[in-house]
Design a protein around this motif. Sequence first.
Motif, mmCIF file in Angstrom:
data_model
loop_
_atom_site.group_PDB
_atom_site.id
_atom_site.type_symbol
_atom_site.label_atom_id
_atom_site.label_comp_id
_atom_site.label_asym_id
_atom_site.label_seq_id
_atom_site.Cartn_x
_atom_site.Cartn_y
_atom_site.Cartn_z
ATOM 1 N N GLU A 1 5.184 -2.962 6.464
ATOM 2 C CA GLU A 1 5.969 -1.600 5.908
ATOM 3 C C GLU A 1 7.444 -1.545 6.459
ATOM 4 N N ASP A 2 7.972 -0.678 5.907
ATOM 5 C CA ASP A 2 9.461 -0.311 6.175
ATOM 6 C C ASP A 2 8.892 0.481 7.585
ATOM 7 N N LYS B 1 8.778 -4.590 -2.913
ATOM 8 C CA LYS B 1 9.099 -5.246 -1.426
ATOM 9 C C LYS B 1 7.913 -5.650 -0.580
ATOM 10 N N LYS B 2 6.794 -4.765 -0.498
ATOM 11 C CA LYS B 2 5.750 -5.068 0.098
ATOM 12 C C LYS B 2 4.794 -6.338 -0.372
ATOM 13 N N ARG C 1 13.570 5.408 9.725
ATOM 14 C CA ARG C 1 14.719 5.244 10.009
ATOM 15 C C ARG C 1 15.198 6.740 10.375
#
Length: 82
Positions: free
Chosen positions: A56-57, A3-4, A60
């Motif tokens: 980056e994520d 993903k990154k 959460r």
Amino acid sequence: MDKKEYRVLIKHCFLEGNNTVETKTWLDAELPDTASGKLTIKDWYAKFRRGEMSTEDDERSGRPKEVVTDENIKKIHKTILN
């Protein structure tokens, strides 16, 4: 490709001045098996336009890891038995 790395490519296209359609077309041509959807690209473009340039994520919300400890499990077990 993770993903990154994919997000870095989206950011590159954003910084090059490409719009979301151009980015989607380029990614589909270069990475046909791993390309994300239009909505993902639009979301990342919106984030970059707000000045958030990290790929980056985000953190959460949710239950912290410290909640599940032996001590807490024993307290809950005792409460249930009473």
